[in-house]
Design an enzyme around this catalytic site. Sequence first.
Site, PDB file in Angstrom:
ATOM      1  N   GLU A  99      39.859  53.906  42.523  1.00  0.00           N
ATOM      2  CA  GLU A  99      39.688  52.487  42.819  1.00  0.00           C
ATOM      3  C   GLU A  99      38.315  51.989  42.371  1.00  0.00           C
ATOM      4  O   GLU A  99      38.188  50.882  41.851  1.00  0.00           O
ATOM      5  CB  GLU A  99      39.887  52.228  44.315  1.00  0.00           C
ATOM      6  CG  GLU A  99      41.325  52.333  44.778  1.00  0.00           C
ATOM      7  CD  GLU A  99      42.225  51.297  44.118  1.00  0.00           C
ATOM      8  OE1 GLU A  99      41.752  50.187  43.799  1.00  0.00           O
ATOM      9  OE2 GLU A  99      43.414  51.604  43.906  1.00  0.00           O
TER      10      GLU A  99
ATOM     11  N   TYR B  53      38.603  44.595  49.322  1.00  0.00           N
ATOM     12  CA  TYR B  53      39.735  45.026  48.493  1.00  0.00           C
ATOM     13  C   TYR B  53      39.868  46.549  48.488  1.00  0.00           C
ATOM     14  O   TYR B  53      40.952  47.094  48.708  1.00  0.00           O
ATOM     15  CB  TYR B  53      39.595  44.528  47.053  1.00  0.00           C
ATOM     16  CG  TYR B  53      40.562  45.245  46.135  1.00  0.00           C
ATOM     17  CD1 TYR B  53      41.918  44.925  46.158  1.00  0.00           C
ATOM     18  CD2 TYR B  53      40.138  46.286  45.303  1.00  0.00           C
ATOM     19  CE1 TYR B  53      42.823  45.615  45.366  1.00  0.00           C
ATOM     20  CE2 TYR B  53      41.028  46.976  44.510  1.00  0.00           C
ATOM     21  CZ  TYR B  53      42.377  46.639  44.544  1.00  0.00           C
ATOM     22  OH  TYR B  53      43.273  47.331  43.773  1.00  0.00           O
TER      23      TYR B  53
ATOM     24  N   ASP C  13      42.515  41.456  44.971  1.00  0.00           N
ATOM     25  CA  ASP C  13      41.557  41.439  43.874  1.00  0.00           C
ATOM     26  C   ASP C  13      41.967  40.351  42.891  1.00  0.00           C
ATOM     27  O   ASP C  13      42.834  39.534  43.188  1.00  0.00           O
ATOM     28  CB  ASP C  13      41.483  42.813  43.194  1.00  0.00           C
ATOM     29  CG  ASP C  13      42.777  43.183  42.474  1.00  0.00           C
ATOM     30  OD1 ASP C  13      43.795  42.470  42.637  1.00  0.00           O
ATOM     31  OD2 ASP C  13      42.773  44.191  41.739  1.00  0.00           O
TER      32      ASP C  13
END
Length: 333
Positions: free
Chosen positions: A43, A126, A144
């Site tokens: 991520e 996020y 996002d």
Amino acid sequence: MAIELQSVSILKFQNQIVSWFNKNARKLPWRETSDPYKIWISEVMLQQTQVSTVIPYYDRFLKRFPNLESLAASTEDEVLKYWEGLGYYRRGKNLRLAAQMIVEKFSGKFPDTREELLSIPGIGPYSAGAILSIAFRKTAPALDGNLIRVYARFYGIQDDVAEVKTLKVLWKLAGEHAPDDSKMTREFAEGMMELGALICTPKNVKCTECPVSKNCVALKKDLVALLPRKRPDRKREKLYEQVWLQRKKNKVAFYPKGSDPKFPDFMRLPHRFLKAPPILYEKKFKYSVTHRDFEVFLMKTSTVEKRIIWLDRAKLQEILLPAIDRKIIRSAL
């Protein structure tokens, strides 16, 4: 703010996304694990970086730092070396700091609550939502740029998505759509990300392949190309540099670490900033840093300065260099 109500239920929306994702998901290395550490690494790497670019970095990084303990025990320079070329180097620094914090504060166990995750360097709303839904299969909203675009189009939100009040509405929608069923939390989260990355893209939108297009307000009202609405991007600045590749037998000249404010943790080839492009040069290169676009001109002649450090060519892979300097070196040596 006007949001058009949909005839489709949220549960049906969730099922449509999950069903589509299960049939169309790309095979990506971080989708083959439930390890929160590995999902976290992916991520962070995927922030403002394309999937195709991330994959080799992800594999190489995890080979060297397979767990929290190995990352926490590393040096900053070592982490930056494995991050070299990905850009936005603060991300790499924060990964190491975060690993140390998790080892010390949470006894090496990756946190599984939103409050704990948000206390960790480099993890924002996020990332926290993505980690919770994907790694821990918990009900958690994630929002996002890609997901903002999906929700703004599906619900026909025409307000500026950069405004606080609009973002509050979008986060509320993300929360309402996050599944309660742990069997689908991960698939829904990844499905929405995949939809935004492959189908509901900024341009060349593939509405005919979208699993929820039947109820999309933007498609019904021919607003797809206009949404999401946001303030114009900051005007890009064009700048120029000249660079020298100086050699002396088997050694190459560099400026010391910190010589370029853009890359404070890196050595650089000898360089100078220009107000306009030079007339004579050997090769031209390009790179970008945030809103600035640089043209770099490799010069034929050079002068030796006192601050130059001579390094053996055999050690070039060991030092930290910006990707642009690596590219210049590869093109000439």
